[in-house]
Design a protein around this motif. Structure first.
Motif, PDB file in Angstrom:
ATOM      1  N   SER A 142       0.823  -1.210   0.000  1.00  0.00           N
ATOM      2  CA  SER A 142       0.000   0.000   0.000  1.00  0.00           C
ATOM      3  C   SER A 142       0.856   1.258   0.000  1.00  0.00           C
ATOM      4  O   SER A 142       0.440   2.305  -0.491  1.00  0.00           O
ATOM      5  CB  SER A 142      -0.930  -0.006   1.221  1.00  0.00           C
ATOM      6  N   ARG A 143       2.049   1.147   0.566  1.00  0.00           N
ATOM      7  CA  ARG A 143       3.022   2.244   0.526  1.00  0.00           C
ATOM      8  C   ARG A 143       4.331   1.705  -0.019  1.00  0.00           C
ATOM      9  O   ARG A 143       4.932   0.797   0.567  1.00  0.00           O
ATOM     10  CB  ARG A 143       3.239   2.816   1.927  1.00  0.00           C
ATOM     11  N   ILE A 144       4.777   2.230  -1.151  1.00  0.00           N
ATOM     12  CA  ILE A 144       5.994   1.759  -1.804  1.00  0.00           C
ATOM     13  C   ILE A 144       7.100   2.780  -1.568  1.00  0.00           C
ATOM     14  O   ILE A 144       6.922   3.963  -1.874  1.00  0.00           O
ATOM     15  CB  ILE A 144       5.772   1.566  -3.318  1.00  0.00           C
ATOM     16  N   PRO A 145       8.241   2.344  -1.012  1.00  0.00           N
ATOM     17  CA  PRO A 145       9.370   3.277  -0.881  1.00  0.00           C
ATOM     18  C   PRO A 145       9.798   3.796  -2.241  1.00  0.00           C
ATOM     19  O   PRO A 145       9.699   3.106  -3.261  1.00  0.00           O
ATOM     20  CB  PRO A 145      10.461   2.410  -0.232  1.00  0.00           C
ATOM     21  N   ARG A 146      10.292   5.023  -2.254  1.00  0.00           N
ATOM     22  CA  ARG A 146      10.659   5.646  -3.520  1.00  0.00           C
ATOM     23  C   ARG A 146      11.735   4.866  -4.264  1.00  0.00           C
ATOM     24  O   ARG A 146      11.721   4.791  -5.489  1.00  0.00           O
ATOM     25  CB  ARG A 146      11.133   7.081  -3.257  1.00  0.00           C
ATOM     26  N   ASP A 147      12.671   4.278  -3.528  1.00  0.00           N
ATOM     27  CA  ASP A 147      13.745   3.555  -4.196  1.00  0.00           C
ATOM     28  C   ASP A 147      13.293   2.193  -4.728  1.00  0.00           C
ATOM     29  O   ASP A 147      14.044   1.510  -5.420  1.00  0.00           O
ATOM     30  CB  ASP A 147      14.927   3.371  -3.242  1.00  0.00           C
ATOM     31  N   PHE A 193       8.170  -1.445 -11.171  1.00  0.00           N
ATOM     32  CA  PHE A 193       7.724  -1.311 -12.551  1.00  0.00           C
ATOM     33  C   PHE A 193       8.343  -2.387 -13.438  1.00  0.00           C
ATOM     34  O   PHE A 193       7.668  -2.995 -14.275  1.00  0.00           O
ATOM     35  CB  PHE A 193       8.079   0.073 -13.095  1.00  0.00           C
ATOM     36  N   VAL A 194       9.647  -2.620 -13.252  1.00  0.00           N
ATOM     37  CA  VAL A 194      10.339  -3.627 -14.062  1.00  0.00           C
ATOM     38  C   VAL A 194       9.757  -5.015 -13.808  1.00  0.00           C
ATOM     39  O   VAL A 194       9.518  -5.797 -14.745  1.00  0.00           O
ATOM     40  CB  VAL A 194      11.846  -3.595 -13.764  1.00  0.00           C
ATOM     41  N   CYS A 195       9.490  -5.343 -12.546  1.00  0.00           N
ATOM     42  CA  CYS A 195       8.939  -6.663 -12.213  1.00  0.00           C
ATOM     43  C   CYS A 195       7.544  -6.851 -12.803  1.00  0.00           C
ATOM     44  O   CYS A 195       7.213  -7.933 -13.320  1.00  0.00           O
ATOM     45  CB  CYS A 195       8.900  -6.842 -10.698  1.00  0.00           C
ATOM     46  N   VAL A 196       6.739  -5.806 -12.749  1.00  0.00           N
ATOM     47  CA  VAL A 196       5.388  -5.912 -13.303  1.00  0.00           C
ATOM     48  C   VAL A 196       5.442  -6.104 -14.813  1.00  0.00           C
ATOM     49  O   VAL A 196       4.725  -6.951 -15.380  1.00  0.00           O
ATOM     50  CB  VAL A 196       4.570  -4.658 -12.944  1.00  0.00           C
ATOM     51  N   VAL A 197       6.296  -5.353 -15.479  1.00  0.00           N
ATOM     52  CA  VAL A 197       6.414  -5.493 -16.932  1.00  0.00           C
ATOM     53  C   VAL A 197       6.913  -6.888 -17.296  1.00  0.00           C
ATOM     54  O   VAL A 197       6.403  -7.525 -18.238  1.00  0.00           O
ATOM     55  CB  VAL A 197       7.347  -4.405 -17.492  1.00  0.00           C
ATOM     56  N   LEU A 198       7.892  -7.397 -16.566  1.00  0.00           N
ATOM     57  CA  LEU A 198       8.397  -8.742 -16.835  1.00  0.00           C
ATOM     58  C   LEU A 198       7.335  -9.804 -16.595  1.00  0.00           C
ATOM     59  O   LEU A 198       7.210 -10.765 -17.369  1.00  0.00           O
ATOM     60  CB  LEU A 198       9.628  -9.013 -15.964  1.00  0.00           C
TER      61      LEU A 198
END
Length: 291
Positions: A209-214, A220-225
């Motif tokens: 629910s809260r993603i650290p900025r780093d 994004f890369v994991c979702v695209v893969l």
């Protein structure tokens, strides 16, 4: 007698007509997504009737994705409504109860005769019972804070995706001896029982629910893969996901039991029963349409 013949007044103002109140667009968008999910589920039934199993499975997967979007969209737009909650329940029954059962029956359970039909019927009935049970469940104000991280039983979308595992295995290339109709019928009964059980299943609703900025770019890369792998090898990916999800259920139950023991140790008054505070995360998602 004068009331029987009111005076004629040609210039009298007409009574003001009642106008319907305009509905904000934010209330319509979540319901439109729910209707799209319902269309996908019904299309899956049609594809199964025509023997196009790959398209039927794809339609049910799309319905599951849309079902995960409508509640979150309603909360985001503050477009919750009682109508949306009822529509979502009906859509879920068709998409994740009726459609998977019919797809599995037309895939191979029909060769078992009445036994195959009973298996498909049992899955649809258990999906309806699960949805009805959570629609009437009352929110426990004394439930522990971790209860919202767990479903009560396997949620209907996950059950619909998992019950089609025999079809995935055949599309991957495994022979029918591995996923025979008899094994598929027994497996269908098992998934149906998991949906109506009180097994604590980790929901993951609060995860991320809260993603650290780093961590944003790696996410994004994991979702695209993941999407690329799913599109390239859809049936193998879905089969692996189903096996991994089912294998994780015992660990989810053990984690819930450990968290409950720790909670009871800190709050002795909460020791009412083993399932007294079992969360209803799927119910929370469904009633996200409510005001």
């Amino acid at each position: 007698m004068s009331d029987l013949f009111p005076p004629f007044e040609p210039d009298a103002p007409e009574p003001r007509r009642r106008r319907f109140q305009a509905v904000p667009l934010r209330l319509l968008l979540p319901n439109l997504v729910t209707l799209l999910a319902l269309c996908a589920g019904l299309t899956g039934i049609r594809m199964a009737i025509e023997g196009r199993m790959e398209l039927a499975l794809g339609a049910i997967v799309i319905a599951a994705v849309l079902d995960g979007m409508d509640g979150r969209l309603a909360r985001l737009l503050q477009g919750t409504s009682r109508f949306g909650a009822e529509l979502d329940s009906l859509s879920d029954f068709v998409c994740f109860g009726v459609a998977p059962g019919l797809v599995l029956y037309m895939w191979g359970l029909e060769s078992l005769g009445s036994i195959g039909w009973i298996a498909a019927l049992a899955f649809a009935i258990c999906a309806a019972l699960r949805l009805a049970r959570f629609n009437v469940m009352l929110e426990d104000p004394n439930k522990p804070p971790f209860a919202g991280d767990f479903f009560t039983g396997v949620p209907a979308p996950a059950g619909a995706i998992c019950v089609l595992l025999p079809v995935y295995l055949e599309l991957v290339g495994l022979p029918r001896l591995v996923a025979s109709p008899a094994v598929a019928a027994a497996y269908c009964f098992g998934i149906a029982l998991l949906m109506v059980s009180k097994l604590p299943a980790w929901s993951g609703k609060r995860f991320g629910s809260r993603i650290p900025r780093d961590k944003v770019m790696p996410l994004f890369v994991c979702v695209v893969l993941f999407v690329a792998v799913l599109v390239t090898w859809p049936w193998a990916t879905l089969a692996v996901l189903c096996v991994a999800y089912l294998a994780a259920l015992p660990f989810s139950a053990l984690r819930y039991a450990r968290l409950m023991r720790e909670y009871v140790a800190r709050h002795p008054a909460a020791a009412i029963g083993p399932d007294a505070h079992l969360g209803s995360a799927h119910d929370d998602d469904r009633h996200s349409h409510l005001n």
